[in-house]
Scaffold this motif. Structure first.
Motif, short mmCIF file in Angstrom:
data_model
loop_
_atom_site.label_atom_id
_atom_site.label_comp_id
_atom_site.label_asym_id
_atom_site.label_seq_id
_atom_site.Cartn_x
_atom_site.Cartn_y
_atom_site.Cartn_z
N ALA A 10 0.81 -1.23 0.00
CA ALA A 10 0.00 0.00 0.00
C ALA A 10 0.84 1.27 0.00
N SER A 11 2.16 1.15 -0.18
CA SER A 11 2.99 2.36 -0.04
C SER A 11 3.00 3.21 -1.29
N SER A 12 2.61 2.66 -2.43
CA SER A 12 2.66 3.43 -3.68
C SER A 12 1.72 2.80 -4.71
N GLY A 13 1.57 3.48 -5.83
CA GLY A 13 0.89 2.91 -6.98
C GLY A 13 -0.54 2.45 -6.72
N ALA A 33 3.88 -2.57 3.70
CA ALA A 33 4.85 -2.57 2.61
C ALA A 33 6.21 -2.90 3.22
N ASP A 34 7.17 -3.06 2.33
CA ASP A 34 8.49 -3.53 2.74
C ASP A 34 9.41 -2.40 3.21
N ASP A 35 9.06 -1.19 2.83
CA ASP A 35 9.93 -0.04 3.06
C ASP A 35 9.36 0.81 4.22
N PRO A 36 10.24 1.47 5.00
CA PRO A 36 9.74 2.26 6.14
C PRO A 36 8.79 3.39 5.74
N VAL A 148 9.74 -14.50 -15.55
CA VAL A 148 9.35 -14.98 -14.21
C VAL A 148 8.12 -14.21 -13.73
N TYR A 149 8.16 -12.89 -13.92
CA TYR A 149 7.03 -12.07 -13.47
C TYR A 149 5.73 -12.52 -14.13
N ASN A 150 5.74 -12.66 -15.46
CA ASN A 150 4.50 -13.05 -16.13
C ASN A 150 4.02 -14.40 -15.63
N PRO A 181 -0.55 -2.06 -18.39
CA PRO A 181 0.54 -1.17 -17.97
C PRO A 181 -0.01 0.07 -17.25
N THR A 182 0.47 0.28 -16.05
CA THR A 182 -0.07 1.32 -15.18
C THR A 182 1.08 2.21 -14.71
N ASP A 183 0.79 3.47 -14.57
CA ASP A 183 1.82 4.48 -14.28
C ASP A 183 2.16 4.50 -12.79
N THR A 184 3.04 3.58 -12.40
CA THR A 184 3.45 3.46 -11.00
C THR A 184 4.98 3.33 -10.97
N GLU A 185 5.51 2.97 -9.80
CA GLU A 185 6.96 2.79 -9.67
C GLU A 185 7.41 1.42 -10.20
N ASP A 188 10.22 1.09 -12.97
CA ASP A 188 11.49 1.56 -12.45
C ASP A 188 12.12 0.48 -11.56
N ARG A 189 11.30 -0.07 -10.66
CA ARG A 189 11.81 -1.10 -9.74
C ARG A 189 12.20 -2.38 -10.48
N ALA A 190 11.50 -2.63 -11.58
CA ALA A 190 11.80 -3.85 -12.35
C ALA A 190 12.97 -3.63 -13.31
N1 LIG Z 1 2.19 -1.13 -12.85
C1 LIG Z 1 1.76 -2.04 -13.71
O1 LIG Z 1 1.88 -1.87 -14.95
C2 LIG Z 1 1.04 -3.28 -13.23
C3 LIG Z 1 0.27 -4.00 -14.16
C4 LIG Z 1 -0.39 -5.14 -13.71
C5 LIG Z 1 -0.27 -5.55 -12.40
N2 LIG Z 1 0.48 -4.84 -11.52
C6 LIG Z 1 0.57 -5.31 -10.14
O2 LIG Z 1 0.05 -4.32 -9.28
C7 LIG Z 1 0.58 -4.53 -7.96
C8 LIG Z 1 1.04 -3.19 -7.42
O3 LIG Z 1 2.11 -2.72 -8.22
P1 LIG Z 1 2.26 -1.18 -8.65
O4 LIG Z 1 2.19 -1.13 -10.12
O5 LIG Z 1 1.36 -0.35 -7.86
O6 LIG Z 1 3.80 -0.93 -8.30
P2 LIG Z 1 4.52 -0.21 -7.07
O7 LIG Z 1 4.16 1.23 -7.07
O8 LIG Z 1 5.94 -0.61 -7.21
O9 LIG Z 1 3.86 -0.88 -5.77
C9 LIG Z 1 4.23 -2.15 -5.31
C10 LIG Z 1 3.86 -2.28 -3.85
O10 LIG Z 1 4.19 -3.60 -3.40
C11 LIG Z 1 5.02 -3.49 -2.26
N3 LIG Z 1 5.95 -4.61 -2.15
C12 LIG Z 1 6.81 -5.09 -3.08
N4 LIG Z 1 7.52 -6.10 -2.58
C13 LIG Z 1 7.10 -6.27 -1.29
C14 LIG Z 1 7.48 -7.14 -0.25
N5 LIG Z 1 8.42 -8.09 -0.41
N6 LIG Z 1 6.84 -7.04 0.94
C15 LIG Z 1 5.90 -6.07 1.14
N7 LIG Z 1 5.51 -5.22 0.19
C16 LIG Z 1 6.11 -5.30 -1.02
C17 LIG Z 1 5.75 -2.18 -2.43
O11 LIG Z 1 6.24 -1.76 -1.18
P3 LIG Z 1 7.79 -1.35 -0.94
O12 LIG Z 1 7.96 -0.02 -1.61
O13 LIG Z 1 7.90 -1.25 0.52
O14 LIG Z 1 8.63 -2.43 -1.54
C18 LIG Z 1 4.64 -1.30 -2.98
O15 LIG Z 1 3.84 -0.85 -1.93
C19 LIG Z 1 1.71 -5.55 -8.12
O16 LIG Z 1 1.24 -6.81 -7.69
C20 LIG Z 1 1.97 -5.57 -9.62
O17 LIG Z 1 2.46 -6.81 -10.04
C21 LIG Z 1 1.14 -3.70 -11.90
#
Ligand SMILES: NC(=O)c1ccc[n+]([C@@H]2O[C@H](COP(=O)([O-])OP(=O)(O)OC[C@H]3O[C@@H](n4cnc5c(N)ncnc54)[C@H](OP(=O)(O)O)[C@@H]3O)[C@@H](O)[C@H]2O)c1
Length: 257
Positions: A10-13, A33-36, A148-150, A181-185, A188-190
């Protein structure tokens, strides 16, 4: 009826926006989330939505940390569980660090299973509850340069529908959110900002994606693919051979260096 909503990642995106949806509906939030910075996010949600928010910093790739998160809720069944934590990883599989690749599996699959297993049992005993699992349209395509992700998202998409069916005679529903594809972090993280898909500037708005998933969960729907073009992509994915889908994915996810 419980007024608790648990949101993982819940920390982002998308997860942050899911938390905003639940806060504005008056749920008490347990966010993780994993980060403080999850604690700063909790502060922000308390200020913006006047919500009751508890934050836990936990690495959800391990069962022990999932248990620590749930201990924080007193192991009482929440009304809503949003199993959204996830991480991607670009590049060719054989060129990836195997520890990083396994972390993708452990977070997306292992952590989600551990969380849903425990909370699902609590909800089944209470005979009520709503579960949202964040899968992806990536689960419809073999993901060359993100293989792996897919694979983890194919697992989650499939698992979500199966679990939903197993719970049909209970008051618990399971909904799969499958964003495009969604505009989140995420990209970048990947480490995928140098790929065509990572560089796209027309990605979906995470708030809209979250609202679609949240509404579908409240309605007890089986799944939702937000966005017209993403829906079209899933239809085509069902018609085309896997070899062609993998080749198409290569064009989106191969680094341009
Ligand atoms: N963006 C896309 O295009 C897209 C498309 C389809 C599905 N998704 C899915 O949507 C979900 C959310 O991703 P997002 O796009 O919103 O990206 P994001 O902004 O990177 O958010 C990912 C969230 O997951 C947390 N997280 C990751 N590893 C963790 C761990 N080991 N333990 C606890 N928390 C962890 C992160 O927290 P920390 O910052 O603390 O690590 C962050 O809060 C994911 O499951 C992703 O696969 C994303």
């Amino acid at each position: 009826m419980s007024d608790l909503a648990i949101i993982a990642g819940a920390s982002s995106g998308i997860g942050l926006e899911l938390a905003r949806c639940a806060a504005s509906d008056g749920y008490a939030l347990l966010i993780c989330a994993d980060d403080p910075r999850i604690h700063e996010v909790a502060e922000m949600l308390r200020a913006d939505a006047a919500a009751e928010v508890e934050a836990v910093q936990a690495d959800l790739s391990t069962r022990a940390e999932v248990a620590r998160l749930l201990a924080q809720s007193g192991n009482r069944p929440p009304a809503l569980l949003m199993a959204n934590a996830g991480i991607g990883l670009g590049e060719k599989f054989l060129d990836q660090d195997i520890a990083a690749a396994l972390n993708v599996v452990n977070t997306n699959v292992g952590g989600t299973l551990a969380l849903v297993h425990e909370v699902g049992r609590q909800m089944r005993r209470a005979d009520e509850g709503r579960i949202l699992i964040t899968g992806s349209i990536a689960g419809y395509m073999p993901g060359s340069f993100q293989a792996v992700y897919n694979g983890t998202k194919a697992f989650l998409d499939s698992f979500s529908y199966a679990l939903r069916d197993e719970l049909l005679d209970s008051g618990v529903t399971v909904t799969c959110l499958m964003p495009g594809p969604t505009d989140t972090e995420f990209f970048d993280r990947a480490e995928m900002t140098d790929t065509p898909i990572g560089a796209r500037d027309d990605k979906d708005d995470p708030a809209r994606v979250a609202r679609a998933g949240y509404a579908a969960m409240l309605q007890g729907e089986s799944g939702v693919v937000p966005g017209f073009m993403n829906k079209v992509q899933t239809v085509f994915a069902g018609l085309l051979p896997e070899t062609l889908l993998a080749r198409m994915h290569r064009r989106m996810a191969r680094p341009e260096r």
